[in-house]
Design a protein around this motif. Structure first.
Motif, PDB file in Angstrom:
ATOM      1  N   ASP A 298     -47.070  49.259 -27.778  1.00 35.01           N
ATOM      2  CA  ASP A 298     -47.777  50.812 -27.974  1.00 35.01           C
ATOM      3  C   ASP A 298     -46.589  51.739 -27.169  1.00 35.01           C
ATOM      4  O   ASP A 298     -46.342  52.976 -27.763  1.00 35.01           O
ATOM      5  N   ILE A 299     -45.862  51.384 -26.319  1.00 32.30           N
ATOM      6  CA  ILE A 299     -45.087  52.329 -25.461  1.00 32.30           C
ATOM      7  C   ILE A 299     -43.898  52.551 -26.564  1.00 32.30           C
ATOM      8  O   ILE A 299     -43.226  53.490 -26.830  1.00 32.30           O
ATOM      9  N   GLU A 300     -43.327  51.401 -27.248  1.00 31.54           N
ATOM     10  CA  GLU A 300     -42.273  51.623 -28.306  1.00 31.54           C
ATOM     11  C   GLU A 300     -42.829  52.601 -29.320  1.00 31.54           C
ATOM     12  O   GLU A 300     -42.000  53.419 -29.870  1.00 31.54           O
ATOM     13  N   LEU A 301     -43.971  52.614 -29.953  1.00 28.16           N
ATOM     14  CA  LEU A 301     -44.524  53.153 -30.881  1.00 28.16           C
ATOM     15  C   LEU A 301     -44.608  54.826 -30.498  1.00 28.16           C
ATOM     16  O   LEU A 301     -44.202  55.757 -31.148  1.00 28.16           O
ATOM     17  N   LEU A 302     -44.956  55.027 -29.228  1.00 28.76           N
ATOM     18  CA  LEU A 302     -45.108  56.330 -28.686  1.00 28.76           C
ATOM     19  C   LEU A 302     -43.515  56.969 -28.611  1.00 28.76           C
ATOM     20  O   LEU A 302     -43.339  58.241 -29.007  1.00 28.76           O
ATOM     21  N   LEU A 303     -42.480  56.161 -28.417  1.00 30.53           N
ATOM     22  CA  LEU A 303     -41.352  56.795 -28.148  1.00 30.53           C
ATOM     23  C   LEU A 303     -40.760  56.862 -29.548  1.00 30.53           C
ATOM     24  O   LEU A 303     -39.946  58.221 -29.772  1.00 30.53           O
ATOM     25  N   GLU A 304     -41.241  56.354 -30.517  1.00 29.46           N
ATOM     26  CA  GLU A 304     -40.662  56.472 -31.801  1.00 29.46           C
ATOM     27  C   GLU A 304     -41.157  57.797 -32.528  1.00 29.46           C
ATOM     28  O   GLU A 304     -40.493  58.600 -32.899  1.00 29.46           O
ATOM     29  N   LEU A 305     -42.405  57.984 -32.370  1.00 31.41           N
ATOM     30  CA  LEU A 305     -43.318  59.278 -32.725  1.00 31.41           C
ATOM     31  C   LEU A 305     -42.889  60.341 -31.951  1.00 31.41           C
ATOM     32  O   LEU A 305     -42.558  61.554 -32.631  1.00 31.41           O
TER      33      LEU A 305
ATOM     34  N   PRO B 127     -43.783  66.461 -26.899  1.00 31.50           N
ATOM     35  CA  PRO B 127     -43.504  64.863 -26.333  1.00 31.50           C
ATOM     36  C   PRO B 127     -43.073  64.893 -25.104  1.00 31.50           C
ATOM     37  O   PRO B 127     -43.232  63.526 -24.548  1.00 31.50           O
ATOM     38  N   ASN B 128     -42.750  65.871 -24.459  1.00 34.44           N
ATOM     39  CA  ASN B 128     -41.878  65.779 -23.344  1.00 34.44           C
ATOM     40  C   ASN B 128     -42.687  65.127 -21.961  1.00 34.44           C
ATOM     41  O   ASN B 128     -42.240  64.408 -21.316  1.00 34.44           O
ATOM     42  N   PRO B 129     -44.138  65.503 -22.013  1.00 35.51           N
ATOM     43  CA  PRO B 129     -44.785  64.953 -20.821  1.00 35.51           C
ATOM     44  C   PRO B 129     -44.788  63.358 -20.964  1.00 35.51           C
ATOM     45  O   PRO B 129     -44.997  62.544 -20.133  1.00 35.51           O
ATOM     46  N   VAL B 130     -44.957  62.937 -22.257  1.00 35.08           N
ATOM     47  CA  VAL B 130     -44.995  61.287 -22.392  1.00 35.08           C
ATOM     48  C   VAL B 130     -43.594  60.569 -22.033  1.00 35.08           C
ATOM     49  O   VAL B 130     -43.653  59.760 -21.367  1.00 35.08           O
ATOM     50  N   LEU B 131     -42.700  61.440 -22.559  1.00 39.95           N
ATOM     51  CA  LEU B 131     -41.303  60.726 -22.360  1.00 39.95           C
ATOM     52  C   LEU B 131     -40.980  60.797 -21.021  1.00 39.95           C
ATOM     53  O   LEU B 131     -40.631  59.529 -20.467  1.00 39.95           O
ATOM     54  N   THR B 132     -41.188  61.709 -19.969  1.00 43.83           N
ATOM     55  CA  THR B 132     -41.016  61.754 -18.632  1.00 43.83           C
ATOM     56  C   THR B 132     -41.843  60.672 -17.864  1.00 43.83           C
ATOM     57  O   THR B 132     -41.355  59.813 -17.253  1.00 43.83           O
TER      58      THR B 132
END
Lengths: 604, 162
Positions: free
Chosen positions: A491-498, A515-520
């Motif tokens: 899931d984490i990798e999928l989030l990063l790719e999206l 996506p910034n809040p998710v990435l940080t």
């Protein structure tokens, strides 16, 4: 208006005291109008020679309702947490007996008080007038150097000199992106056209930010003066103030300010005999976060759906109705009059190499002194939170601070020595943004915060770009799953790719930064994501579905308080005997924990 | 899709006086559509399909454009609302201070979901992104009255006492 008139009428006999009640949105929300009404009654009853007035937000929101008492010599005493019940004593002891009520003082000219540290590190340029005088009186503004910068610009400077001064100041856009204001003005000046516009972006949509609201409510003329100077510099004769519909008080005060400025000949044709013409209109937004983006905002002024356009052409070339347009945000304009009066060099003397001047922040969340602060660039995050903000509520542990709202990110406690300037903040993965600073303690789940912001941007996406429209939806579904304990490996990798795809394929700032809040949070709190996914645990005890509530039999005295408050009637037990929670029926609302006085309920 | 039956001619011709008044006030102003919708909504409480059609004819704009704008912005309502509007703030500061529990308490108390109106038509419950009173979080507004530093209990009490 009425109170200002009253003040002047009575000035034939100089009042013994001038009492000012803070009536910004926060003050009103905390009961400011009730305090004002009760105060009027008390003064009338006591027959004292006291003048009453109102003012905007001074920034100490955590002490609302605030009440200032000025004596004949102009010395200031500020009282905090005022209620109608406290007024009789205040009137009797201070206004009649001339003895300040020490118990409630938060600020005084002749003594040191704990709240002094709230102001010690602040540098007030934008907020210099907020909470000082009546924002509904143009006379008060003019008595405090108001419109003198406009006079100076129109009568002693060429438009080029005005732009040079702003360039020299190093002022960068305070709406978030930080583009140099002087260069923006120069582009608009260089565009040849018989019609140009200036726009003030007051569509402050970031949840957790209220800087622009306070400035518009507390010092509307200052923003208008900045716009007038910009209009003179670029050669525009018409301007729009675009304000959120959620800010009725700001709209009301701006309308009044425009009417008063027209009466004084500061708006309209041939201003002060200089041949400069300028008309100003208010446009109320209708609730769309994307309208904070400049091309979307202009579409909204044109009466259309607020959808962004591809740039170039930039607004400086083709903006509102295809004409060259300069657009800055509220705080940017609010700096201009100070720069013209004091010189660009004085402004550039503050701050760091690439970020000059001061910045307003709205401090909120789990912080002791929530409110509005203005600090010089170059101060650290730690100084703002601990020295200005007084630290974390309830003495809990500082975990992270969210900067820049839905476009920004979370800076972890470990990076609290980050310096406030555009570039340093960007390096952390957050952005300076418009100035929202939401402080979080160890009870905040970072995955939930990421989900919260994604939920927001997903709803606010205008739908034009596929990745922003659909990609944010897919990310939200993944985050929803993780917070419900249904996360899976990958899931984490999928989030990063999206996140990466959304950033590169969105047209406007909303999508590019969504996506910034998710990435940080993944960058700094990856272990929390993993705990949710692998152990099905929420380390902050915040994600409801991952919690279990149990009664500790040894501590339970059988008072039945929890059983009575439980909405699903899942707590059973006899009086004075330990109770038990039926796990199958528990809805995990947490009501029992709040009610229990014996600390007998364990959450894990 | 089933085609909507056109309204009888007599009804189509008669625009609501509020619509006429507002449109006349802004005649000749460029880009006035959003302002017109705001002012008509302030008069009538919400924008019905019929109202949207009337505005489209009065302003000589395609109904699709008026509808497009009305559905783009969250301020516009296409359904009637209760007598009082209860807005629970779900901004960041309120979220970390427990806004979810406040909404839950109100939903239980009023027996409605988000965006719904109570059976007696007294309240419409809504969540909003930010009311800008972050230092008083969690916050809600009932009409123009603000309630700060809420707990689930005090929110329930405010709804009961209003």
């Amino acid at each position: 208006m009425r109170t200002a008139a009253e003040t002047r009428k009575r000035s034939s006999k100089i009042p013994d005291y001038r009492v000012v009640v803070g009536l910004g949105s926060c003050g009103i929300a905390a009961g400011g109008h009730k305090v004002m009404a009760a105060l009027k009654d008390e003064i009338k009853k006591s027959k004292l020679n006291v003048a009453l007035a109102e003012t905007g937000c001074v920034g100490m929101c955590y002490r609302e309702v605030l009440l200032d008492v000025y004596d004949k010599a102009g010395n200031l005493f500020t009282y905090g947490n005022m209620t109608p019940e406290r007024l009789p004593r205040l009137v009797e002891e201070h206004l009649a007996g001339h003895q300040p009520v020490k118990d409630w003082l938060v600020r005084a000219h002749n003594q040191a008080l704990p709240d002094d540290s709230f102001y010690a590190k602040q540098k007030r340029i934008v907020l210099r007038n907020c909470g000082v005088f009546n924002p509904e009186s143009i006379q008060d503004y003019m008595d405090h150097q108001g419109y003198q910068a406009l006079v100076k610009a129109l009568k002693t400077m060429t438009p080029e000199q005005v732009i040079k001064e702003v360039l020299d100041s190093g002022l960068r856009g305070r709406g978030g992106a930080g583009f140099p204001t002087g260069r923006k003005w120069q582009f608009a000046r260089d565009s040849r056209n018989d019609k140009k516009y200036v726009i003030c972006n007051g569509d402050e949509g970031d949840p957790g930010a209220f800087m622009d609201r306070s400035v518009l409510e507390g010092d509307p003329h200052n923003v208008m003066e900045g716009m007038l100077i910009a209009a003179y510099a670029i050669g525009a004769d018409e301007g729009y103030l675009y304000v959120r519909a959620e800010y009725p008080l700001a709209v009301q005060r701006l309308k009044l300010a425009i009417t008063e400025a027209k009466k004084k000949g500061l708006l309209g044709k041939n201003i002060m005999g200089t041949g400069f013409n300028f008309e100003m209109k208010i446009k109320e937004g209708a609730g769309a976060f994307v309208c904070g983006e400049e091309t979307a905002l202009m579409a909204s002024i044109e009466g259309k759906r607020g959808m962004p356009k591809l740039r170039p052409p930039f607004p400086a070339v083709s903006g509102l109705w295809g004409k060259p347009t300069n657009i800055n945000n509220v705080e940017t304009y609010a700096n201009v009059s100070w720069i013209i009066l004091n010189g660009g060099a004085a402004f550039a003397a503050l701050g760091t190499e690439k970020s000059k001047g001061s910045k307003v922040f709205a401090l909120a969340g789990q912080i002791v002194r929530g409110g509005l602060v203005e600090v010089p660039m170059g101060i650290t995050v730690w100084e703002i939170i601990y020295e200005v903000g007084g630290g974390i509520k309830g003495g809990r542990q500082f975990k992270a601070v969210q900067m820049g709202g839905p476009s920004g990110g979370c800076i972890p406690a470990a990076l609290a020595d980050t310096v406030i300037d555009y570039d340093s903040v960007t390096q952390t993965g957050a952005i300076m943004g418009s100035g929202g600073m939401v402080v979080m303690d160890d009870t905040t789940c970072m995955v939930d915060i990421a989900r919260f912001f994604l939920d927001f941007t997903q709803k606010e996406s205008c739908g034009k770009c596929t990745f922003c429209r659909v990609g944010t939806k897919r990310m939200l579904e993944i985050l929803d799953r993780i917070t419900k304990g249904q996360g899976v490996e990958g899931d984490i990798e999928l989030l990063l790719e999206l996140a990466d795809k959304i950033k590169v394929s969105s047209l406007c700032g909303l999508g590019q930064t969504a996506p910034n809040p998710v990435l940080t949070t993944i960058k700094y709190f990856r272990d929390e994501y993993e705990a949710h996914i692998k152990q099905k645990k929420c380390p902050a005890h915040s994600c409801k579905e991952l919690l279990t509530y149990e009664i500790i039999a040894e501590k339970c005295v059988g008072c039945t308080a929890c059983a009575r408050v439980c909405p699903s009637s899942c707590i059973a037990g006899a009086v004075k005997k330990p109770h038990v929670i039926d796990q199958a029926k528990c809805v995990k609302c947490g009501s029992c924990v709040v009610k229990c006085k014996f600390d007998a309920i364990r959450v894990s | 899709m089933k085609k909507a039956k056109p309204a009888p001619k007599a009804v189509r011709g008669a625009a609501d006086p509020a619509v006429k008044k507002v449109v006349a006030r802004h005649a000749g102003n460029k880009g006035a559509l959003i302002t017109v919708l705001q002012e008509v909504q302030a008069e009538l409480g919400y924008l019905s399909g019929q109202t949207i059609e009337q505005i489209s004819r009065a302003m000589d704009l395609p109904a699709s454009q008026v509808y497009g704008v009305a559905t783009f912005y969250t301020q516009f309502r296409l359904k009637p609302v209760g007598k009082h509007l209860m807005r629970v703030c779900h901004g960041t500061a309120c979220h970390v201070s427990g806004a979810g529990k406040i909404s839950q308490a109100l939903e239980d108390e009023l027996k409605v979901g988000d965006g719904e109106t109570t059976e007696d038509g007294k309240f419409t419950l809504e969540t909003v992104a930010c009311l800008g009173c972050c230092s008083l979080a969690p916050v809600m507004m009932i009409d123009s009255e603000t309630y700060g530093r809420l707990t689930p209990d005090s929110a329930r009490k405010a709804a009961k006492d209003f």
